[in-house]
Write an enzyme that holds these catalytic residues in place. Structure first.
Site, PDB file in Angstrom:
ATOM      1  N   ASP A  84       1.780   0.911  -1.522  1.00  0.00           N
ATOM      2  CA  ASP A  84       1.417   0.666  -2.861  1.00  0.00           C
ATOM      3  C   ASP A  84       0.886  -0.926  -2.754  1.00  0.00           C
ATOM      4  O   ASP A  84       1.538  -1.855  -3.277  1.00  0.00           O
ATOM      5  CB  ASP A  84       2.588   0.444  -3.732  1.00  0.00           C
ATOM      6  CG  ASP A  84       3.510   1.843  -3.727  1.00  0.00           C
ATOM      7  OD1 ASP A  84       2.756   2.944  -3.883  1.00  0.00           O
ATOM      8  OD2 ASP A  84       4.557   1.849  -3.760  1.00  0.00           O
ATOM      9  N   GLU A 138      -0.232   7.378 -12.716  1.00  0.00           N
ATOM     10  CA  GLU A 138       0.402   5.949 -12.636  1.00  0.00           C
ATOM     11  C   GLU A 138      -0.792   4.971 -11.604  1.00  0.00           C
ATOM     12  O   GLU A 138      -1.683   5.249 -11.697  1.00  0.00           O
ATOM     13  CB  GLU A 138       1.538   6.577 -11.581  1.00  0.00           C
ATOM     14  CG  GLU A 138       1.210   6.859  -9.959  1.00  0.00           C
ATOM     15  CD  GLU A 138       2.368   7.146  -9.376  1.00  0.00           C
ATOM     16  OE1 GLU A 138       3.517   7.164  -9.748  1.00  0.00           O
ATOM     17  OE2 GLU A 138       2.379   7.879  -7.931  1.00  0.00           O
TER      18      GLU A 138
END
Length: 364
Positions: A52, A264
């Protein structure tokens, strides 16, 4: 970025060293034989697991704020319980092709008064010489909130505020600094990210299964959430609002449109006056993008930035470095396990018509 022979030698050396010093998160299970085969880019970090990546340029230097993946004895499920990360490191690079420096742990769960577990994907921002690390974590009721920690340097250390941001919820904060000096946070994620539990910023009991609370497939999909930041960067100045993502006919994307709807990992960048909202489609594993003329949208779906990577999750950031654009992302090249990921970077190209050239992270 493709000096494979050099990379393989370095990797093998680190593999041996790390297996002695860090058994809990070593890369000793990496598929060394596959290193030279099929991947567009090589891992930036090979002595532990990272995911991420939120990349920014502060004072001419690249700083990366990723999650820190670790091995966990938590059983894998569709709510992501096995992504049991507990701290953050910060990394820096002088250039996209340069070496990377690990500045060590800058914040852990034990440093956050309200956080219980699962420090998922973070982001960072700078304003007036202060640096802000934004992060999601579960509180003592296992509800995700978003917190902020403050430091005097992009590499920390960061001191967490005693409570989460008022009105925050869900996951994946990404803070965008607009050209007029305004800052906006984008956040939200369905399934394990709990966004489907909320309507109009209110938490409702909609069941415990990953899809409980989602609209019907023929209804508009849930969008990411936006909130403008306060002058001190510690709060929202207005109530969070849902962003609409439209198709080519101006209709909202439907929940059943899994190849295009938001899941997301929202990220915003601005190019030639246009706002680009990019995000993960989750269970179909694309990084898609949509464009709009203001931070709040609506945004119109345009295509795919990044095709599926190896591993279940796909999460990214897009940043300009010295006039060139790059996407930072992750895959599971080193471990082959969906919860033990490694970050990467590769150039990104805006085309003359305003579209983004689709990137294939696996070349075979």
């Amino acid at each position: 970025m493709k000096n494979r022979m050099k990379y393989s030698a370095i990797f093998c050396t680190l593999l041996v060293l790390s297996s002695c010093s860090q058994p809990a998160e070593t890369v000793k299970e990496a598929k060394v034989a596959d290193i030279t085969s099929k991947y567009l880019a090589e891992p930036l970090i090979v002595d532990h697991y990272t995911a991420d990546p939120s990349a920014h340029v502060f004072d001419g230097k690249i700083y990366i704020y990723p999650s820190h993946d670790v091995e966990s004895d938590v059983a894998e499920d569709d709510l992501g319980a096995h992504f049991n990360m507990m701290d953050y490191h910060v990394y820096s690079m002088d250039s996209p092709n340069g070496s990377i420096t690990d500045h060590g742990k800058v914040l852990g769960a034990g440093d956050i008064p309200w956080a219980k577990r699962q420090l998922w994907a973070p982001d960072a921002a700078e304003k007036d010489g202060k640096y802000y690390l934004y992060f999601p974590a579960k509180d003592d009721k296992d509800i995700f909130k978003i917190g902020v920690a403050v430091g005097d340097s992009p590499t920390g250390p960061f001191t967490a505020q005693p409570v989460p941001i008022k009105g925050s919820y869900s996951i994946d904060p990404a803070v965008f600094a607009d050209s007029d000096g305004s800052y906006y946070m984008y956040f939200g994620g369905i399934w394990g990210g709990q966004l489907q539990k909320y309507r109009n910023n209110k938490l409702e009991d909609k069941g415990s299964a990953p899809t409980d609370g989602l609209p019907a497939d023929n209804q508009p999909a849930l969008g990411p959430i936006i909130a403008k930041m306060s002058e001190d960067m510690l709060q929202f100045v207005d109530a969070p609002k849902e962003i609409k993502i439209l198709d080519e006919n101006g209709e909202e994307l439907l929940n059943g449109d899994n190849d295009r709807r938001f899941f997301e990992a929202a990220w915003i960048h601005k190019y030639n006056g246009t706002y680009y909202l990019s995000y993960s489609t989750g269970d179909t594993h694309y990084i898609a993008y949509a464009t709009g003329d203001n931070p709040y949208g609506p945004f119109t779906y345009k295509g795919v930035v990044l095709n599926p990577v190896e591993g279940w999750t796909n999460h990214h950031s897009i940043v300009e470095v010295d006039g060139n654009w790059f996407i930072y992302y992750h895959d599971t090249e080193l471990s082959g396990k969906t919860h033990l990921r490694n970050i990467k970077a590769t150039p990104l190209k805006h085309l003359e018509n305003g579209s983004i050239e689709t990137i294939n992270p696996i070349t075979e």
